[in-house]
Design a protein around this motif. Structure first.
Motif, short mmCIF file in Angstrom:
data_model
loop_
_atom_site.label_atom_id
_atom_site.label_comp_id
_atom_site.label_asym_id
_atom_site.label_seq_id
_atom_site.Cartn_x
_atom_site.Cartn_y
_atom_site.Cartn_z
N TYR A 86 0.81 -1.22 0.00
CA TYR A 86 0.00 0.00 0.00
C TYR A 86 0.84 1.27 0.00
CZ TYR A 86 -3.31 3.58 1.24
OH TYR A 86 -4.06 4.74 1.23
N LEU A 87 1.92 1.28 0.77
CA LEU A 87 2.69 2.52 0.92
C LEU A 87 3.44 2.89 -0.36
CD1 LEU A 87 3.99 2.16 4.58
CD2 LEU A 87 2.16 3.64 3.72
N GLN A 88 3.51 1.99 -1.33
CA GLN A 88 4.07 2.35 -2.63
C GLN A 88 3.14 3.30 -3.39
OE1 GLN A 88 7.06 1.35 -3.94
NE2 GLN A 88 7.51 0.34 -2.01
N LEU A 89 1.89 3.36 -2.96
CA LEU A 89 0.87 4.09 -3.72
C LEU A 89 0.63 5.51 -3.22
CD1 LEU A 89 -1.76 1.20 -3.99
CD2 LEU A 89 0.04 1.81 -5.62
N ILE A 90 1.07 5.85 -2.00
CA ILE A 90 0.69 7.15 -1.47
C ILE A 90 1.62 8.27 -1.92
CG2 ILE A 90 -0.33 6.02 0.56
CD1 ILE A 90 1.93 7.27 2.22
N LYS A 91 2.83 7.91 -2.41
CA LYS A 91 3.79 8.95 -2.76
C LYS A 91 4.75 8.46 -3.84
CE LYS A 91 5.94 12.90 -2.18
NZ LYS A 91 5.49 14.01 -3.00
N PRO A 92 4.23 7.98 -4.99
CA PRO A 92 5.16 7.47 -6.03
C PRO A 92 5.84 8.63 -6.76
CG PRO A 92 2.88 7.35 -6.80
CD PRO A 92 2.83 7.82 -5.37
N PRO A 93 7.10 8.42 -7.20
CA PRO A 93 7.90 7.22 -6.99
C PRO A 93 8.55 7.21 -5.62
CG PRO A 93 9.13 8.78 -8.33
CD PRO A 93 7.78 9.40 -8.09
N VAL A 94 8.52 6.04 -4.98
CA VAL A 94 9.10 5.91 -3.64
C VAL A 94 10.10 4.76 -3.65
CG1 VAL A 94 7.17 4.45 -2.88
CG2 VAL A 94 8.59 5.58 -1.18
N CYS A 95 11.25 5.02 -3.09
CA CYS A 95 12.32 4.03 -2.97
C CYS A 95 12.19 3.36 -1.61
CB CYS A 95 13.67 4.73 -3.12
SG CYS A 95 15.07 3.78 -2.52
N THR A 96 12.13 2.03 -1.60
CA THR A 96 11.93 1.29 -0.36
C THR A 96 13.23 0.68 0.12
OG1 THR A 96 9.67 0.74 -1.04
CG2 THR A 96 10.62 -0.55 0.76
N VAL A 97 13.49 0.79 1.40
CA VAL A 97 14.62 0.10 2.02
C VAL A 97 14.14 -1.30 2.40
CG1 VAL A 97 16.24 0.08 3.95
CG2 VAL A 97 15.58 2.25 2.90
N LEU A 98 14.81 -2.32 1.87
CA LEU A 98 14.35 -3.70 2.06
C LEU A 98 15.53 -4.65 2.15
CD1 LEU A 98 14.86 -4.76 -1.06
CD2 LEU A 98 12.63 -3.72 -1.45
N LYS A 99 15.25 -5.89 2.53
CA LYS A 99 16.32 -6.88 2.62
C LYS A 99 16.64 -7.42 1.21
CE LYS A 99 13.14 -10.57 4.03
NZ LYS A 99 12.84 -11.57 5.09
#
Length: 247
Positions: A86-99
């Protein structure tokens, strides 16, 4: 009933992933980053809607008007997969910190690679922190927002873990606001069990927190206090008063 709903949900979940892999992945690398996000986020839109329909979930989402026009650092509690979608949709483009391991998942991981995430090797914590600080600042300078889960891992509803301040550090360095997000998604989409639960899923977006002339410790303390206060209001599982340390 919940088992049948969950089976139906996962049937649509994997079918959508397969369709997106066949139709979207081949053309995505040819598109500018903004258009690439719009195309690949069609999958996210479907999953959010399908979860609500198939599993009998009722969304209560507030505060979306608080999302600032420019890049920001989004800091949210982490309970399950739902908020990562969901949080990819509120402020695109958004870079996610992930494993980093997520990039190796067929189709899903291939799509993630195209969205310029910050993929961390969690077996090397000191290097991972440096990577977040360096690449996070670079992404903000490029006009992308950055999504970080300061707890560092999924935390079950009713549990609490210390917040890492790396997100506040890069926000202060770049002079961009922090956007705090609190939700109880893990109560509907358990992180450790495949069966989903019907009911209310609440998500609240706070007002942007300014970082100019403030320390990262001050900003992080405000973020954590806000998230925990909101979780105490929206969670069906009681919140503990104290956080546990990272293992």
């Amino acid at each position: 009933m919940n088992h049948l709903r969950s089976l139906l949900f996962y049937a649509g979940y994997f079918l959508a992933m397969l369709v997106c892999g066949v139709l979207f992945l081949p053309v995505s690398p040819l598109l500018p980053l903004q258009e690439r996000y719009r195309l690949l986020n069609l999958y996210n839109h479907f999953i959010i809607a399908w979860f609500r329909l198939a599993c009998g979930v009722r969304y209560e989402i507030s505060g979306l008007a608080n999302v600032p026009p420019g890049p920001c650092v989004i800091l949210a509690n982490h309970q399950c997969e739902w908020e990562t979608v969901y949080l990819q949709l509120i402020k695109p483009p958004v870079c996610t910190v992930l494993k980093r391991e997520l990039l190796n998942i067929p189709i899903f991981g291939w799509a993630l690679r195209l969205l310029h995430p910050i993929a961390l090797d969690r077996s090397r914590p000191s290097r991972a922190i440096k990577q977040v600080l360096t690449q996070g600042t670079q992404r903000l300078d490029q006009g992308l927002s950055v999504l970080i889960f300061p707890e560092g891992t999924r935390v079950d509803p009713g549990s609490r873990q210390r917040y890492n301040k790396s997100g506040a550090v890069i926000a202060c360095r770049a002079g961009v606001p922090v956007l705090s997000v609190a939700h109880n998604a893990g109560e509907r989409w358990p992180g450790r069990h495949w069966v989903k639960n019907p009911g209310r899923l609440s998500l609240v977006v706070g007002e942007p927190i300014a970082t100019e002339e403030r320390t990262s410790d001050e900003v992080m303390a405000e973020v954590e206090a806000w998230i925990e206060a909101r979780l105490a209001e929206i969670s069906e599982v009681p919140r503990p008063h104290e956080a546990v340390s990272f293992p």
